[in-house]
Design an enzyme around this catalytic site. Structure first.
Site, PDB file in Angstrom:
ATOM      1  NE  ARG A  79      -2.060 -13.568   4.061  1.00 62.11           N
ATOM      2  CZ  ARG A  79      -1.837 -13.343   2.763  1.00 62.11           C
ATOM      3  NH1 ARG A  79      -0.999 -14.137   2.089  1.00 62.11           N
ATOM      4  NH2 ARG A  79      -2.436 -12.353   2.136  1.00 62.11           N
ATOM      5  CG  ASP A 136      -5.275 -11.724   4.514  1.00 59.94           C
ATOM      6  OD1 ASP A 136      -5.004 -11.158   5.587  1.00 59.94           O
ATOM      7  OD2 ASP A 136      -4.425 -11.962   3.644  1.00 59.94           O
ATOM      8  CG  HIS A 190      -1.356  -3.458   4.088  1.00 54.69           C
ATOM      9  ND1 HIS A 190      -1.008  -4.303   5.120  1.00 54.69           N
ATOM     10  CD2 HIS A 190      -0.631  -3.877   3.019  1.00 54.69           C
ATOM     11  CE1 HIS A 190      -0.122  -5.184   4.691  1.00 54.69           C
ATOM     12  NE2 HIS A 190       0.120  -4.929   3.407  1.00 54.69           N
ATOM     13  CG  LEU A 191       0.134   2.693   1.893  1.00 54.56           C
ATOM     14  CD1 LEU A 191       0.737   4.089   1.832  1.00 54.56           C
ATOM     15  CD2 LEU A 191      -1.114   2.597   1.041  1.00 54.56           C
ATOM     16  N   GLY A 192       1.811  -1.564   0.192  1.00 57.35           N
ATOM     17  CA  GLY A 192       2.900  -2.439  -0.198  1.00 57.35           C
ATOM     18  C   GLY A 192       2.722  -2.796  -1.658  1.00 57.35           C
ATOM     19  CG  ASP A 262      11.707  -0.832  -6.147  1.00 61.54           C
ATOM     20  OD1 ASP A 262      11.235  -1.042  -5.012  1.00 61.54           O
ATOM     21  OD2 ASP A 262      12.830  -0.335  -6.336  1.00 61.54           O
ATOM     22  CG  MET A 263       7.199   3.873  -3.671  1.00 59.23           C
ATOM     23  SD  MET A 263       6.361   4.908  -4.914  1.00 59.23           S
ATOM     24  CE  MET A 263       4.675   4.276  -4.762  1.00 59.23           C
ATOM     25  N   GLY A 307       5.069  -2.531   3.428  1.00 56.67           N
ATOM     26  CA  GLY A 307       6.430  -2.187   3.021  1.00 56.67           C
ATOM     27  C   GLY A 307       6.632  -0.725   2.680  1.00 56.67           C
ATOM     28  CD  GLU A 338       0.127  -9.473   6.490  1.00 56.66           C
ATOM     29  OE1 GLU A 338      -0.866  -9.258   5.788  1.00 56.66           O
ATOM     30  OE2 GLU A 338       1.282  -9.602   6.035  1.00 56.66           O
TER      31      GLU A 338
END
Length: 354
Positions: A79, A136, A190-192, A262-263, A307, A338
């Site tokens: 990558r 990417d 894309h939520l991380g 950290d969510m 994530g 990925e």
């Protein structure tokens, strides 16, 4: 088997794939540059790894200990975050491709150098092994000029100052997973730790929230997301360019608003700051979504990955509640694959080469 490597500044993630794209093994080296940890197939051990070359050597030794002979590894695939305007699809790594990646270091100073270090370490450890790279930025390379151009003088645009977009491997993998069921107009989120949105029309990226760097877009774990350029200049004037870059990329976002990146911790906490950080995350995400929906001329479905996107039903619901004005929409949760997409890319290039 195909060895897939995702090399960061202090880590190397690895996966082994068979020719049918089933994953045979995964692992990682973390903490390069000091006390490090090597994990492979569920087993972990601590060791000292000073460089990416030592990290690659440790990985190859561990694979052999795990019963994977080196002659069973037929190729390596990497990558690489930034392909610039020259590298717009997966490619076999030769002198020209390496030179192009090197030329893009200025565009991705935090990301491309570790990737190059990993590529060179593999070349030194396994001379002659074919190596491939996926980028990417590649999924967004076909966007129209209107979506990629900053309104700045041409002399600066010629130096590469434009929108590129990132998380392309995640979005490309999502399109493959949908297959023939891919909606015509898909809003992908894309939520991380990093956060981006992509307007995917007929399987192609037409607009995305990240731009010249992964900094722009919604509020992220430690990145500020969109911020006025004059505010950036104010920061740089007062604390210096390097410190300003660190602040915007490492000390901002959810961390700055809620005290943690950290969510899960923020959702579990009842403080006003934690609630505001979550609300800001949701607001900024849907704020971006409106623009991307306009770029597609509407939307037929929404897909979440990453994530947070995959694991937080609460965040997904909050976002969809703010998009309720669109009417009922199919909502999909797609696993980010990925590494499998990198393997798929490499096998496709190998196939074209016979």
């Amino acid at each position: 088997m195909l060895l897939v490597l995702n090399t960061g500044s202090s880590s190397i993630r690895l996966s082994l794939f068979r020719a049918d794209l089933t994953e045979a093994l995964q692992g990682a080296v973390t903490g390069i540059g000091g006390p490090a940890k090597l994990s492979l197939g569920g087993a972990e051990r601590e060791l000292h790894i000073a460089s990416h070359a030592e990290g690659i050597a440790a990985i190859l030794n561990a694979l052999q200990t795990h019963g994977i002979p080196m002659d069973e590894i037929t190729a390596a695939a990497h990558r690489v975050v930034h392909g610039g305007t020259a590298l717009t699809g997966p490619t076999r790594l030769d002198k020209n491709a390496l030179a192009a990646i090197e030329a893009n270091v200025q565009l991705a100073p935090l990301h491309n150098p570790p990737a190059l270090a990993g590529i060179r370490a593999v070349a030194d450890a396994l001379p002659g092994l074919p190596q491939y790279a996926s980028f990417d930025t590649a999924f967004h390379a076909g966007q129209p000029d209107l979506a990629t151009t900053y309104a700045i003088p041409e002399t600066w645009r010629a130096k590469g100052l434009r929108r590129y977009g990132f998380h392309g491997l995640s979005y490309a993998g999502m399109v493959v997973q949908f297959g023939k069921d891919l909606p015509d107009r898909l809003l992908a989120l894309h939520l991380g730790a990093g956060v981006s949105l992509c307007a995917i029309r007929n399987g192609r990226s037409v607009a995305t929230s990240m731009g010249y760097s992964p900094l722009s877009g919604p509020t992220m774990a430690t990145r500020s997301g969109d911020i006025d350029g004059m505010a950036v200049l104010r920061l740089a004037e007062e604390i210096g360019i390097e410190a300003a870059g660190h602040l915007l990329n490492k000390d901002s976002g959810l961390l700055a608003l809620g005290g943690t990146s950290d969510m899960r911790g923020l959702l579990a906490h009842e403080s006003a700051a934690a609630r505001f950080a979550v609300d800001h995350f949701v607001w900024s995400t849907t704020h971006q979504a409106g623009a991307l929906i306009a770029d597609m001329g509407g939307v037929d479905a929404v897909a979440f990955t990453g994530g947070i996107g995959e694991n937080s039903a609460d965040i997904r619901q909050r976002i969809m509640d703010r998009l309720a004005w669109l009417g009922p929409l199919p909502v999909h949760v797609i696993a980010a694959e990925e590494e499998r997409q990198i393997a798929r890319d490499a096998l496709a290039v190998m196939g074209k080469a016979g």
